[in-house]
Enzyme design. Structure first.
Site, PDB file in Angstrom:
ATOM      1  N   THR A 127       0.798  -1.183   0.170  1.00 49.52           N
ATOM      2  CA  THR A 127       0.065  -0.185  -0.037  1.00 49.52           C
ATOM      3  C   THR A 127       0.721   1.076   0.045  1.00 49.52           C
ATOM      4  O   THR A 127       1.973   1.322   0.812  1.00 49.52           O
ATOM      5  CB  THR A 127      -0.907  -0.290   1.278  1.00 49.52           C
ATOM      6  OG1 THR A 127      -1.614  -1.131   1.193  1.00 49.52           O
ATOM      7  CG2 THR A 127      -1.815   1.259   1.332  1.00 49.52           C
ATOM      8  N   SER A 133      -6.894   0.408  -2.503  1.00 52.21           N
ATOM      9  CA  SER A 133      -7.469  -0.737  -3.250  1.00 52.21           C
ATOM     10  C   SER A 133      -6.736  -0.874  -4.625  1.00 52.21           C
ATOM     11  O   SER A 133      -6.908  -1.948  -5.396  1.00 52.21           O
ATOM     12  CB  SER A 133      -8.987  -0.356  -3.485  1.00 52.21           C
ATOM     13  OG  SER A 133      -9.350  -0.078  -2.155  1.00 52.21           O
ATOM     14  N   ILE A 158       1.932  -0.044   7.040  1.00 45.41           N
ATOM     15  CA  ILE A 158       2.879  -1.539   6.665  1.00 45.41           C
ATOM     16  C   ILE A 158       2.794  -1.975   8.234  1.00 45.41           C
ATOM     17  O   ILE A 158       3.616  -1.504   8.976  1.00 45.41           O
ATOM     18  CB  ILE A 158       4.171  -1.273   6.189  1.00 45.41           C
ATOM     19  CG1 ILE A 158       3.838  -0.405   4.750  1.00 45.41           C
ATOM     20  CG2 ILE A 158       4.524  -2.598   5.676  1.00 45.41           C
ATOM     21  CD1 ILE A 158       2.915  -1.173   3.723  1.00 45.41           C
ATOM     22  N   THR A 159       2.211  -3.022   8.294  1.00 38.70           N
ATOM     23  CA  THR A 159       2.079  -3.781   9.651  1.00 38.70           C
ATOM     24  C   THR A 159       3.547  -4.500   9.713  1.00 38.70           C
ATOM     25  O   THR A 159       4.005  -4.990   8.959  1.00 38.70           O
ATOM     26  CB  THR A 159       0.837  -4.851   9.666  1.00 38.70           C
ATOM     27  OG1 THR A 159      -0.108  -4.247   9.443  1.00 38.70           O
ATOM     28  CG2 THR A 159       0.918  -5.781  10.839  1.00 38.70           C
ATOM     29  N   ARG A 268     -26.105  -8.848  34.850  1.00 38.70           N
ATOM     30  CA  ARG A 268     -26.453  -7.400  35.193  1.00 38.70           C
ATOM     31  C   ARG A 268     -27.816  -7.320  35.165  1.00 38.70           C
ATOM     32  O   ARG A 268     -28.760  -7.545  34.286  1.00 38.70           O
ATOM     33  CB  ARG A 268     -26.169  -6.510  33.748  1.00 38.70           C
ATOM     34  CG  ARG A 268     -26.527  -5.200  33.845  1.00 38.70           C
ATOM     35  CD  ARG A 268     -25.786  -4.326  34.920  1.00 38.70           C
ATOM     36  NE  ARG A 268     -25.800  -2.850  34.609  1.00 38.70           N
ATOM     37  CZ  ARG A 268     -25.728  -1.950  35.591  1.00 38.70           C
ATOM     38  NH1 ARG A 268     -25.194  -2.535  36.798  1.00 38.70           N
ATOM     39  NH2 ARG A 268     -26.162  -0.776  35.509  1.00 38.70           N
ATOM     40  N   HIS A 338     -23.422  -3.886  27.033  1.00 43.89           N
ATOM     41  CA  HIS A 338     -22.486  -3.482  28.249  1.00 43.89           C
ATOM     42  C   HIS A 338     -22.899  -2.182  28.805  1.00 43.89           C
ATOM     43  O   HIS A 338     -22.566  -1.634  29.850  1.00 43.89           O
ATOM     44  CB  HIS A 338     -21.239  -3.652  27.938  1.00 43.89           C
ATOM     45  CG  HIS A 338     -20.477  -5.077  28.353  1.00 43.89           C
ATOM     46  ND1 HIS A 338     -21.002  -6.200  27.193  1.00 43.89           N
ATOM     47  CD2 HIS A 338     -20.014  -5.617  29.056  1.00 43.89           C
ATOM     48  CE1 HIS A 338     -20.331  -7.098  27.581  1.00 43.89           C
ATOM     49  NE2 HIS A 338     -19.828  -7.048  28.602  1.00 43.89           N
ATOM     50  N   GLY A 339     -23.595  -1.361  27.986  1.00 43.48           N
ATOM     51  CA  GLY A 339     -23.612   0.218  28.690  1.00 43.48           C
ATOM     52  C   GLY A 339     -22.515   0.814  28.692  1.00 43.48           C
ATOM     53  O   GLY A 339     -21.427   0.558  28.297  1.00 43.48           O
ATOM     54  N   GLU A 363      -7.160  -5.406   3.422  1.00 47.02           N
ATOM     55  CA  GLU A 363      -7.107  -6.626   2.904  1.00 47.02           C
ATOM     56  C   GLU A 363      -8.271  -6.759   1.747  1.00 47.02           C
ATOM     57  O   GLU A 363      -9.032  -7.946   1.547  1.00 47.02           O
ATOM     58  CB  GLU A 363      -7.018  -8.090   3.726  1.00 47.02           C
ATOM     59  CG  GLU A 363      -5.574  -7.819   4.531  1.00 47.02           C
ATOM     60  CD  GLU A 363      -5.499  -8.926   5.300  1.00 47.02           C
ATOM     61  OE1 GLU A 363      -5.320  -9.992   4.840  1.00 47.02           O
ATOM     62  OE2 GLU A 363      -5.432  -8.978   6.557  1.00 47.02           O
ATOM     63  N   GLU A 367     -16.311  -2.655   0.086  1.00 50.74           N
ATOM     64  CA  GLU A 367     -16.857  -2.414  -1.270  1.00 50.74           C
ATOM     65  C   GLU A 367     -16.176  -3.233  -2.472  1.00 50.74           C
ATOM     66  O   GLU A 367     -16.822  -3.767  -3.452  1.00 50.74           O
ATOM     67  CB  GLU A 367     -16.545  -0.857  -1.560  1.00 50.74           C
ATOM     68  CG  GLU A 367     -17.401   0.105  -0.406  1.00 50.74           C
ATOM     69  CD  GLU A 367     -17.108   0.132   0.845  1.00 50.74           C
ATOM     70  OE1 GLU A 367     -15.967  -0.593   1.157  1.00 50.74           O
ATOM     71  OE2 GLU A 367     -17.850   0.314   1.627  1.00 50.74           O
TER      72      GLU A 367
HETATM   73  C1  LIG Z   1      -4.698  -1.587  10.423  1.00 52.00           C
HETATM   74  C2  LIG Z   1      -4.407  -2.023   8.854  1.00 52.00           C
HETATM   75  C3  LIG Z   1      -3.112  -2.700   8.671  1.00 52.00           C
HETATM   76  C4  LIG Z   1      -2.699  -2.623   7.233  1.00 52.00           C
HETATM   77  N1  LIG Z   1      -1.485  -3.284   7.000  1.00 52.00           N
HETATM   78  C5  LIG Z   1      -0.953  -3.352   5.533  1.00 52.00           C
HETATM   79  C6  LIG Z   1       0.486  -4.018   5.312  1.00 52.00           C
HETATM   80  O1  LIG Z   1       0.667  -4.672   6.268  1.00 52.00           O
HETATM   81  N2  LIG Z   1       0.832  -4.030   4.155  1.00 52.00           N
HETATM   82  C7  LIG Z   1       0.131  -3.141   3.195  1.00 52.00           C
HETATM   83  O2  LIG Z   1       0.570  -3.131   2.064  1.00 52.00           O
HETATM   84  N3  LIG Z   1      -1.236  -2.493   3.365  1.00 52.00           N
HETATM   85  C8  LIG Z   1      -1.775  -2.584   4.643  1.00 52.00           C
HETATM   86  N4  LIG Z   1      -2.749  -1.713   4.915  1.00 52.00           N
HETATM   87  C9  LIG Z   1      -3.470  -1.176   4.015  1.00 52.00           C
HETATM   88  C10 LIG Z   1      -4.789  -1.794   3.458  1.00 52.00           C
HETATM   89  O3  LIG Z   1      -4.327  -2.957   2.769  1.00 52.00           O
HETATM   90  C11 LIG Z   1      -5.428  -0.513   2.550  1.00 52.00           C
HETATM   91  O4  LIG Z   1      -6.277   0.094   3.608  1.00 52.00           O
HETATM   92  C12 LIG Z   1      -6.340  -1.193   1.672  1.00 52.00           C
HETATM   93  O5  LIG Z   1      -5.896  -1.678   0.703  1.00 52.00           O
HETATM   94  C13 LIG Z   1      -7.404  -0.205   1.528  1.00 52.00           C
HETATM   95  O6  LIG Z   1      -6.584   1.106   0.675  1.00 52.00           O
HETATM   96  P1  LIG Z   1      -7.086   2.558   1.434  1.00 52.00           P
HETATM   97  O7  LIG Z   1      -7.207   2.357   2.726  1.00 52.00           O
HETATM   98  O8  LIG Z   1      -6.159   3.392   0.824  1.00 52.00           O
HETATM   99  O9  LIG Z   1      -8.569   2.836   0.869  1.00 52.00           O
HETATM  100  P2  LIG Z   1      -9.241   3.136  -0.516  1.00 52.00           P
HETATM  101  O10 LIG Z   1      -8.772   2.229  -1.606  1.00 52.00           O
HETATM  102  O11 LIG Z   1      -8.580   4.809  -0.861  1.00 52.00           O
HETATM  103  O12 LIG Z   1     -10.616   3.206  -0.468  1.00 52.00           O
HETATM  104  C14 LIG Z   1     -11.241   4.262   0.504  1.00 52.00           C
HETATM  105  C15 LIG Z   1     -12.735   3.830   0.431  1.00 52.00           C
HETATM  106  O13 LIG Z   1     -13.152   3.859  -0.980  1.00 52.00           O
HETATM  107  C16 LIG Z   1     -13.686   2.643  -1.261  1.00 52.00           C
HETATM  108  N5  LIG Z   1     -13.420   2.138  -2.948  1.00 52.00           N
HETATM  109  C17 LIG Z   1     -12.439   2.272  -2.946  1.00 52.00           C
HETATM  110  N6  LIG Z   1     -12.391   1.935  -4.696  1.00 52.00           N
HETATM  111  C18 LIG Z   1     -13.686   1.657  -4.748  1.00 52.00           C
HETATM  112  C19 LIG Z   1     -14.438   1.172  -5.861  1.00 52.00           C
HETATM  113  N7  LIG Z   1     -13.940   0.855  -7.047  1.00 52.00           N
HETATM  114  N8  LIG Z   1     -15.726   0.926  -5.721  1.00 52.00           N
HETATM  115  C20 LIG Z   1     -16.358   1.283  -4.532  1.00 52.00           C
HETATM  116  N9  LIG Z   1     -15.786   1.686  -3.293  1.00 52.00           N
HETATM  117  C21 LIG Z   1     -14.426   1.945  -3.541  1.00 52.00           C
HETATM  118  C22 LIG Z   1     -13.075   1.619  -0.379  1.00 52.00           C
HETATM  119  O14 LIG Z   1     -13.845   0.476  -0.065  1.00 52.00           O
HETATM  120  C23 LIG Z   1     -12.895   2.554   0.839  1.00 52.00           C
HETATM  121  O15 LIG Z   1     -14.383   2.435   1.559  1.00 52.00           O
HETATM  122  C24 LIG Z   1      -3.267  -1.812   6.221  1.00 52.00           C
HETATM  123  C25 LIG Z   1      -4.383  -1.161   6.617  1.00 52.00           C
HETATM  124  C26 LIG Z   1      -4.936  -0.950   8.117  1.00 52.00           C
HETATM  125  C27 LIG Z   1      -6.100  -0.275   8.251  1.00 52.00           C
END
Ligand SMILES: Cc1cc2nc3c(=O)[nH]c(=O)nc-3n(C[C@H](O)[C@H](O)[C@H](O)COP(=O)(O)OP(=O)(O)OC[C@H]3O[C@@H](n4cnc5c(N)ncnc54)[C@H](O)[C@@H]3O)c2cc1C
Length: 385
Positions: A127, A133, A158-159, A268, A338-339, A363, A367
């Site tokens: 990412t 995405s 990046i985790t 409770r 749990h309130g 992952e 959507e």
């Molecule tokens: C806690 C955590 C750990 C992570 N660890 C890693 C890791 O180890 N390595 C790594 O590479 N990445 C990691 N990620 C990144 C993760 O894979 C991305 O968050 C994910 O790919 C989504 O990308 P984005 O957050 O930029 O959202 P975006 O892609 O910008 O999307 C934003 C919103 O738009 C929606 N959207 C996007 N495209 C469309 C479409 N075509 N139609 C409809 N809706 C759409 C999405 O569903 C979302 O709701 C991590 C993320 C988190 C939160």
């Protein structure tokens, strides 16, 4: 006759996994959450017990388990801490599986045994700020400079990248080929020119996450993982398998929230009765139990297909979507039941809710899973993921 139970040896393994999670992981959770630090020695302990990198074959130093054992272990870790489960699975399921699937014999013999022992930790970096995405928007480039490669770019979210010894990084070796120009590289975290900036997040706080900057990082010629241009397909395949483990984590945290809610509903007392006597709450608990069971059946189906080496993209996508959305609902309902007691920071119930919230985002967001499923129905859906 279809058997909905796993064979007895898996239930024996579940007991081992559960004992380990409750006796050795649970006591570490509060401090790790407060400090926002993944307890690195835990990976070594899992390695000692043969619980790490469960699907890696014995010839490469792994326990030689299968996807069912991996799902069971992930679920039991997820029950005590989603953050610990995610940190462990990025190392054990994402990175180690990529090494197994894409590595040369030499790379597998060099990197897999210490990964399985927990002696070396791994992260996976795809990412970027502008490429979530949509991985076609990746900007990281890797140039062949004759005797070595040169990597430039920035990765984010990046985790494990703060605790890792090695990162698997996805970047373009040939942008003119579109997604077929993406390749994978093994990058030691102490590579000159690599900077790591830790980030803070709302949930799974004990799972560390960071932004990485690669500034003219020189990589050895043997650092390329797999065939150039193969990254998109390989990562997609590993990601499909990883959805099974998202399902397992979602079931784990949902079970924890459900158990807490059931106990609270029985004990409770308000208006002269335990709150579980009121239909508003008993129906919620019934829904929770049903949804957790449904997610488990979806997981078993996808795992059975994966185990047999059969295509399971749609089944895994359905599981990922259903289980992650279910976990958000179940943890939210448990908190509501749990309130104020559940909303306090010393209650694990607020943590379950904060933690589960990330499951629908990463992952392959909900959507994106809808797009996958619509495409599987034969509907026109853009080929995003
Ligand atoms: C806690 C955590 C750990 C992570 N660890 C890693 C890791 O180890 N390595 C790594 O590479 N990445 C990691 N990620 C990144 C993760 O894979 C991305 O968050 C994910 O790919 C989504 O990308 P984005 O957050 O930029 O959202 P975006 O892609 O910008 O999307 C934003 C919103 O738009 C929606 N959207 C996007 N495209 C469309 C479409 N075509 N139609 C409809 N809706 C759409 C999405 O569903 C979302 O709701 C991590 C993320 C988190 C939160």
């Amino acid at each position: 006759m279809i058997d909905f139970e796993l064979p007895a040896e898996y239930e024996t393994f579940r007991k081992t996994a559960r004992d380990f999670a409750r006796k050795e992981v649970a006591p570490l959770v509060d401090e790790a959450e407060d400090k926002q630090e993944f307890p690195r020695p835990l990976l070594r302990r899992m390695g000692e017990l043969g619980l790490l990198c469960l699907t890696i074959p014995e010839e490469y130093g792994g326990p030689g388990g299968d996807i069912f054992t991996q799902c069971i272990f992930t679920e039991e870790l997820g029950y005590v801490s989603l953050g610990m489960a995610i940190g462990t699975m990025v190392h054990a399921a994402y990175a180690a599986t990529l090494l197994l699937e894409c590595g040369s014999e030499e790379q597998k013999r060099r990197y897999l045994p210490p990964a399985c022992q927990g002696a070396e930790a791994w992260a996976f970096a795809a990412t970027e700020a502008e490429a979530g995405s949509d991985r076609s928007r990746i900007q990281t480039t890797v140039r062949d400079a004759g005797g070595h490669y040169v990597m430039n770019g920035t990765k984010t979210f990046i985790t494990n990248s703060t605790i890792a010894d090695y990162l698997i990084v996805e970047g373009y070796t040939d942008k003119s080929k579109g997604m077929d120009g993406l390749s994978l590289f093994i990058v030691p975290r102490d590579t000159p020119g690599l900077r790591v900036r830790k980030l803070s997040k709302a949930g799974i706080r004990c799972s560390e996450i960071a932004e990485l900057t690669f500034d003219d990082c020189v990589l050895a010629k043997d650092s390329q993982l797999g065939v150039p241009g193969e990254a998109f397909d390989k990562v997609r395949r590993i990601r499909t398998a990883s959805w099974l483990l998202v399902g397992a984590r979602a079931i784990g945290v949902s079970r924890a929230a459900y158990d807490a809610a059931l106990e609270h509903a029985k004990t409770r007392v308000q208006f002269g009765r335990p709150i579980g006597h009121y239909q508003a709450n008993s129906f919620k608990l019934a829904e929770m139990a049903m949804n957790i069971d449904a997610a488990r059946l979806l997981m078993l189906r996808a795992a059975a297909l994966h185990h047999q080496g059969r295509e399971c993209f749609q089944e895994a996508s359905m599981l990922k979507l259903f289980a992650s959305e279910m976990a958000v609902r179940v943890t939210n309902d448990a908190l509501q039941m749990h309130g104020a007691h559940g909303y306090m920071m010393d209650s694990p119930v607020q943590r379950y809710f904060r933690d589960a919230r990330m499951l629908t985002i990463s992952e392959g967001s909900s959507e994106i899973q809808h797009i996958n499923l619509a495409r599987g129905l034969g509907l026109k859906a853009d080929d995003y993921y």
